[in-house]
Design a protein around this motif. Structure first.
Motif, PDB file in Angstrom:
ATOM      1  N   MET A   6      10.871  -8.300 -50.470  1.00 41.64           N
ATOM      2  CA  MET A   6       9.824  -7.962 -49.525  1.00 41.64           C
ATOM      3  C   MET A   6       9.343  -9.242 -48.834  1.00 41.64           C
ATOM      4  O   MET A   6       9.254 -10.291 -49.454  1.00 41.64           O
ATOM      5  CB  MET A   6       8.659  -7.285 -50.253  1.00 41.64           C
ATOM      6  CG  MET A   6       7.522  -6.940 -49.321  1.00 41.64           C
ATOM      7  SD  MET A   6       6.080  -6.209 -50.145  1.00 41.64           S
ATOM      8  CE  MET A   6       6.655  -4.562 -50.422  1.00 41.64           C
ATOM      9  N   LEU A   7       9.028  -9.141 -47.558  1.00 38.04           N
ATOM     10  CA  LEU A   7       8.484 -10.263 -46.795  1.00 38.04           C
ATOM     11  C   LEU A   7       7.211 -10.768 -47.461  1.00 38.04           C
ATOM     12  O   LEU A   7       6.403  -9.978 -47.946  1.00 38.04           O
ATOM     13  CB  LEU A   7       8.162  -9.800 -45.371  1.00 38.04           C
ATOM     14  CG  LEU A   7       7.521 -10.832 -44.454  1.00 38.04           C
ATOM     15  CD1 LEU A   7       8.535 -11.892 -44.057  1.00 38.04           C
ATOM     16  CD2 LEU A   7       6.948 -10.165 -43.214  1.00 38.04           C
ATOM     17  N   THR A   8       7.041 -12.082 -47.501  1.00 33.49           N
ATOM     18  CA  THR A   8       5.788 -12.659 -47.988  1.00 33.49           C
ATOM     19  C   THR A   8       5.116 -13.412 -46.854  1.00 33.49           C
ATOM     20  O   THR A   8       5.752 -13.760 -45.853  1.00 33.49           O
ATOM     21  CB  THR A   8       6.022 -13.614 -49.179  1.00 33.49           C
ATOM     22  OG1 THR A   8       6.872 -14.676 -48.756  1.00 33.49           O
ATOM     23  CG2 THR A   8       6.645 -12.882 -50.352  1.00 33.49           C
ATOM     24  N   LEU A   9       3.824 -13.669 -47.002  1.00 37.98           N
ATOM     25  CA  LEU A   9       3.039 -14.369 -45.993  1.00 37.98           C
ATOM     26  C   LEU A   9       2.501 -15.664 -46.573  1.00 37.98           C
ATOM     27  O   LEU A   9       1.974 -15.666 -47.682  1.00 37.98           O
ATOM     28  CB  LEU A   9       1.857 -13.508 -45.535  1.00 37.98           C
ATOM     29  CG  LEU A   9       2.173 -12.082 -45.089  1.00 37.98           C
ATOM     30  CD1 LEU A   9       0.886 -11.347 -44.764  1.00 37.98           C
ATOM     31  CD2 LEU A   9       3.107 -12.084 -43.905  1.00 37.98           C
ATOM     32  N   THR A  10       2.614 -16.750 -45.820  1.00 38.39           N
ATOM     33  CA  THR A  10       2.008 -18.002 -46.261  1.00 38.39           C
ATOM     34  C   THR A  10       0.522 -17.967 -45.918  1.00 38.39           C
ATOM     35  O   THR A  10       0.071 -17.132 -45.121  1.00 38.39           O
ATOM     36  CB  THR A  10       2.653 -19.217 -45.561  1.00 38.39           C
ATOM     37  OG1 THR A  10       2.337 -19.162 -44.160  1.00 38.39           O
ATOM     38  CG2 THR A  10       4.161 -19.265 -45.780  1.00 38.39           C
ATOM     39  N   ASP A  11      -0.224 -18.885 -46.500  1.00 38.28           N
ATOM     40  CA  ASP A  11      -1.656 -18.973 -46.179  1.00 38.28           C
ATOM     41  C   ASP A  11      -1.852 -19.267 -44.695  1.00 38.28           C
ATOM     42  O   ASP A  11      -2.781 -18.753 -44.071  1.00 38.28           O
ATOM     43  CB  ASP A  11      -2.322 -20.058 -47.031  1.00 38.28           C
ATOM     44  CG  ASP A  11      -2.384 -19.660 -48.514  1.00 38.28           C
ATOM     45  OD1 ASP A  11      -2.278 -18.458 -48.822  1.00 38.28           O
ATOM     46  OD2 ASP A  11      -2.539 -20.567 -49.353  1.00 38.28           O
ATOM     47  N   ASN A  12      -0.980 -20.099 -44.108  1.00 36.62           N
ATOM     48  CA  ASN A  12      -1.079 -20.412 -42.673  1.00 36.62           C
ATOM     49  C   ASN A  12      -0.878 -19.160 -41.828  1.00 36.62           C
ATOM     50  O   ASN A  12      -1.543 -18.976 -40.808  1.00 36.62           O
ATOM     51  CB  ASN A  12      -0.047 -21.470 -42.270  1.00 36.62           C
ATOM     52  CG  ASN A  12      -0.399 -22.849 -42.763  1.00 36.62           C
ATOM     53  OD1 ASN A  12      -1.538 -23.134 -43.114  1.00 36.62           O
ATOM     54  ND2 ASN A  12       0.590 -23.723 -42.805  1.00 36.62           N
ATOM     55  N   ALA A  13       0.060 -18.291 -42.242  1.00 36.52           N
ATOM     56  CA  ALA A  13       0.299 -17.053 -41.505  1.00 36.52           C
ATOM     57  C   ALA A  13      -0.927 -16.143 -41.582  1.00 36.52           C
ATOM     58  O   ALA A  13      -1.313 -15.527 -40.591  1.00 36.52           O
ATOM     59  CB  ALA A  13       1.536 -16.343 -42.044  1.00 36.52           C
ATOM     60  N   VAL A  14      -1.549 -16.073 -42.759  1.00 37.37           N
ATOM     61  CA  VAL A  14      -2.751 -15.246 -42.921  1.00 37.37           C
ATOM     62  C   VAL A  14      -3.845 -15.713 -41.960  1.00 37.37           C
ATOM     63  O   VAL A  14      -4.463 -14.910 -41.263  1.00 37.37           O
ATOM     64  CB  VAL A  14      -3.251 -15.273 -44.382  1.00 37.37           C
ATOM     65  CG1 VAL A  14      -4.633 -14.651 -44.505  1.00 37.37           C
ATOM     66  CG2 VAL A  14      -2.260 -14.556 -45.289  1.00 37.37           C
ATOM     67  N   VAL A  15      -4.067 -17.016 -41.898  1.00 39.38           N
ATOM     68  CA  VAL A  15      -5.097 -17.571 -41.006  1.00 39.38           C
ATOM     69  C   VAL A  15      -4.753 -17.260 -39.545  1.00 39.38           C
ATOM     70  O   VAL A  15      -5.609 -16.839 -38.766  1.00 39.38           O
ATOM     71  CB  VAL A  15      -5.251 -19.097 -41.232  1.00 39.38           C
ATOM     72  CG1 VAL A  15      -6.123 -19.729 -40.157  1.00 39.38           C
ATOM     73  CG2 VAL A  15      -5.822 -19.356 -42.614  1.00 39.38           C
ATOM     74  N   ALA A  16      -3.484 -17.452 -39.166  1.00 34.03           N
ATOM     75  CA  ALA A  16      -3.072 -17.222 -37.776  1.00 34.03           C
ATOM     76  C   ALA A  16      -3.225 -15.755 -37.383  1.00 34.03           C
ATOM     77  O   ALA A  16      -3.714 -15.441 -36.292  1.00 34.03           O
ATOM     78  CB  ALA A  16      -1.631 -17.680 -37.583  1.00 34.03           C
ATOM     79  N   ILE A  17      -2.820 -14.847 -38.267  1.00 35.88           N
ATOM     80  CA  ILE A  17      -2.944 -13.421 -37.968  1.00 35.88           C
ATOM     81  C   ILE A  17      -4.413 -13.032 -37.884  1.00 35.88           C
ATOM     82  O   ILE A  17      -4.829 -12.300 -36.990  1.00 35.88           O
ATOM     83  CB  ILE A  17      -2.193 -12.567 -39.012  1.00 35.88           C
ATOM     84  CG1 ILE A  17      -0.690 -12.847 -38.933  1.00 35.88           C
ATOM     85  CG2 ILE A  17      -2.490 -11.083 -38.809  1.00 35.88           C
ATOM     86  CD1 ILE A  17       0.105 -12.316 -40.109  1.00 35.88           C
ATOM     87  N   ARG A  18      -5.209 -13.560 -38.797  1.00 29.25           N
ATOM     88  CA  ARG A  18      -6.651 -13.281 -38.778  1.00 29.25           C
ATOM     89  C   ARG A  18      -7.251 -13.733 -37.437  1.00 29.25           C
ATOM     90  O   ARG A  18      -8.064 -13.027 -36.844  1.00 29.25           O
ATOM     91  CB  ARG A  18      -7.316 -14.005 -39.939  1.00 29.25           C
ATOM     92  CG  ARG A  18      -8.715 -13.530 -40.236  1.00 29.25           C
ATOM     93  CD  ARG A  18      -9.308 -14.245 -41.439  1.00 29.25           C
ATOM     94  NE  ARG A  18      -8.700 -13.782 -42.684  1.00 29.25           N
ATOM     95  CZ  ARG A  18      -8.369 -14.569 -43.706  1.00 29.25           C
ATOM     96  NH1 ARG A  18      -8.578 -15.859 -43.657  1.00 29.25           N
ATOM     97  NH2 ARG A  18      -7.830 -14.067 -44.792  1.00 29.25           N
ATOM     98  N   ASP A  19      -6.830 -14.906 -36.952  1.00 26.76           N
ATOM     99  CA  ASP A  19      -7.317 -15.411 -35.667  1.00 26.76           C
ATOM    100  C   ASP A  19      -6.929 -14.488 -34.509  1.00 26.76           C
ATOM    101  O   ASP A  19      -7.690 -14.319 -33.561  1.00 26.76           O
ATOM    102  CB  ASP A  19      -6.780 -16.819 -35.390  1.00 26.76           C
ATOM    103  CG  ASP A  19      -7.454 -17.875 -36.258  1.00 26.76           C
ATOM    104  OD1 ASP A  19      -8.480 -17.578 -36.899  1.00 26.76           O
ATOM    105  OD2 ASP A  19      -6.925 -19.012 -36.302  1.00 26.76           O
TER     106      ASP A  19
END
Length: 101
Positions: free
Chosen positions: A1-14
């Protein structure tokens, strides 16, 4: 399954800060219709039928059914760009398969 890095979480949240975007919305990854082997990212209010939902913290990513096999061993990462326009990339996750004996 695809995983998300912390940087991706921040970028998507933005990307999701617009008050017009519903709370259950997410980033959708799907094959681009007119370009074989190319994936397209877009904001979606809800997952489509067959989408795999990946959630980390309060961020959701919808992976189109056709893209699941392509992204199964990948991690979505992001680099900050101009406001509201991060640069996303996919990295192959390090294999955690070890022999059990």
């Amino acid at each position: 399954m695809l995983t998300l890095t912390d940087n991706a979480v921040v970028a998507i949240r933005d990307l999701m800060v617009d008050e017009e975007i519903p709370a259950q919305a997410g980033l959708r990854i799907a094959p681009k219709a007119d370009e074989a082997g190319t994936l397209e990212l877009s904001l979606a209010s809800t997952p489509e039928a067959g989408d795999q939902v990946v959630q980390k913290e309060d961020v959701r990513v919808f992976v189109a059914e056709e893209a699941v096999p392509i992204l199964d061993d990948k991690s979505l990462d992001a680099q900050p760009g101009s406001p509201g326009q991060p640069s996303f990339r996919l990295d192959r996750r390090a294999s955690s398969n070890g022999s059990v004996g």
